[in-house]
Design a protein around this motif. Structure first.
Motif, mmCIF file in Angstrom:
data_model
loop_
_atom_site.group_PDB
_atom_site.id
_atom_site.type_symbol
_atom_site.label_atom_id
_atom_site.label_comp_id
_atom_site.label_asym_id
_atom_site.label_seq_id
_atom_site.Cartn_x
_atom_site.Cartn_y
_atom_site.Cartn_z
ATOM 1 N N ARG A 14 13.123 -8.982 -3.670
ATOM 2 C CA ARG A 14 13.193 -7.776 -3.277
ATOM 3 C C ARG A 14 13.030 -8.890 -1.669
ATOM 4 N NH1 ARG A 14 13.968 -1.876 -3.267
ATOM 5 N NH2 ARG A 14 15.741 -1.409 -1.672
ATOM 6 N N PHE A 15 13.947 -9.085 -1.031
ATOM 7 C CA PHE A 15 13.942 -8.891 0.704
ATOM 8 C C PHE A 15 13.439 -8.262 1.569
ATOM 9 C CE2 PHE A 15 14.990 -13.380 -1.440
ATOM 10 C CZ PHE A 15 13.687 -14.375 -1.018
ATOM 11 N N LEU A 22 8.983 -9.333 -1.852
ATOM 12 C CA LEU A 22 8.763 -8.461 -3.465
ATOM 13 C C LEU A 22 9.310 -9.868 -4.649
ATOM 14 C CD1 LEU A 22 9.045 -4.711 -3.914
ATOM 15 C CD2 LEU A 22 7.453 -6.571 -3.103
ATOM 16 N N ASP A 23 8.037 -10.045 -5.304
ATOM 17 C CA ASP A 23 8.857 -11.495 -6.766
ATOM 18 C C ASP A 23 8.372 -10.486 -7.665
ATOM 19 O OD1 ASP A 23 9.042 -13.183 -8.282
ATOM 20 O OD2 ASP A 23 6.643 -14.483 -7.686
ATOM 21 N N TRP A 41 12.477 1.345 -8.212
ATOM 22 C CA TRP A 41 11.880 1.230 -9.283
ATOM 23 C C TRP A 41 10.808 -0.406 -8.024
ATOM 24 C CZ3 TRP A 41 10.514 -3.852 -11.279
ATOM 25 C CH2 TRP A 41 11.272 -4.067 -11.953
ATOM 26 N N LEU A 42 11.867 -0.810 -7.691
ATOM 27 C CA LEU A 42 11.242 -1.855 -6.949
ATOM 28 C C LEU A 42 11.051 -2.085 -5.251
ATOM 29 C CD1 LEU A 42 10.228 -5.464 -7.835
ATOM 30 C CD2 LEU A 42 12.189 -6.077 -7.287
ATOM 31 N N PRO A 48 5.172 -1.509 -8.243
ATOM 32 C CA PRO A 48 4.674 -1.279 -9.968
ATOM 33 C C PRO A 48 3.452 -3.382 -10.313
ATOM 34 C CG PRO A 48 6.719 -2.013 -10.180
ATOM 35 C CD PRO A 48 6.886 -2.026 -8.465
ATOM 36 N N ALA A 49 2.984 -2.913 -11.426
ATOM 37 C CA ALA A 49 2.065 -4.026 -11.826
ATOM 38 C C ALA A 49 2.810 -5.202 -12.309
ATOM 39 C CB ALA A 49 1.251 -2.912 -13.356
ATOM 40 N N GLY A 50 2.497 -6.250 -12.242
ATOM 41 C CA GLY A 50 3.330 -7.396 -12.549
ATOM 42 C C GLY A 50 4.125 -7.603 -10.932
ATOM 43 N N VAL A 51 4.199 -7.051 -10.221
ATOM 44 C CA VAL A 51 4.849 -6.991 -8.775
ATOM 45 C C VAL A 51 4.125 -8.335 -8.001
ATOM 46 C CG1 VAL A 51 6.345 -6.416 -6.676
ATOM 47 C CG2 VAL A 51 6.684 -5.079 -9.303
#
Length: 108
Positions: A14-15, A22-23, A41-42, A48-51
């Motif tokens: 997400r740019f 965000l990756d 959510w992104l 969130p965790a893992g991003v």
């Protein structure tokens, strides 16, 4: 600058126009129909965790950034070139280059 959510298989970027990216990995692989849900959510606020978060910079008609692998503790260098409705991504995970990966825009 880039803006929007792009998916290539299970990888999602997400740019934001200010240079934030965000990756995340999303399973199963997202479709254009799931873009709006992913956008809920992104988000840049409290990802969130893992991003993974990174900053991209313009680089001769492309955009580059560095992130970390989601599967191993390796640096990943990404170079994305914008096409009409998708990105063409070259990435290097550790020493392994992968070229011409297609990331489709799934959310604006």
């Amino acid at each position: 600058m880039l803006d929007g959510i792009y998916a290539g298989d299970e990888q999602v970027f997400r740019f934001y126009p200010d240079g934030l990216v965000l990756d995340v990995l999303v399973r199963p692989a997202p479709t254009p129909q799931s873009g709006a849900l992913i956008a809920t959510w992104l988000r840049r606020e409290d990802p969130p965790a893992g991003v993974h978060t990174a900053r991209y910079t313009p680089d001769g008609g492309a955009y580059t950034f560095e992130t970390r692998s989601h599967l191993s503790d390796e640096q990943v260098v990404v170079r994305a070139t914008k096409a009409k409705d998708h990105l063409v991504v070259d990435r290097r995970d550790g020493g392994r280059p992968r070229r011409n990966l297609r990331f489709d825009r799934i959310y604006h």
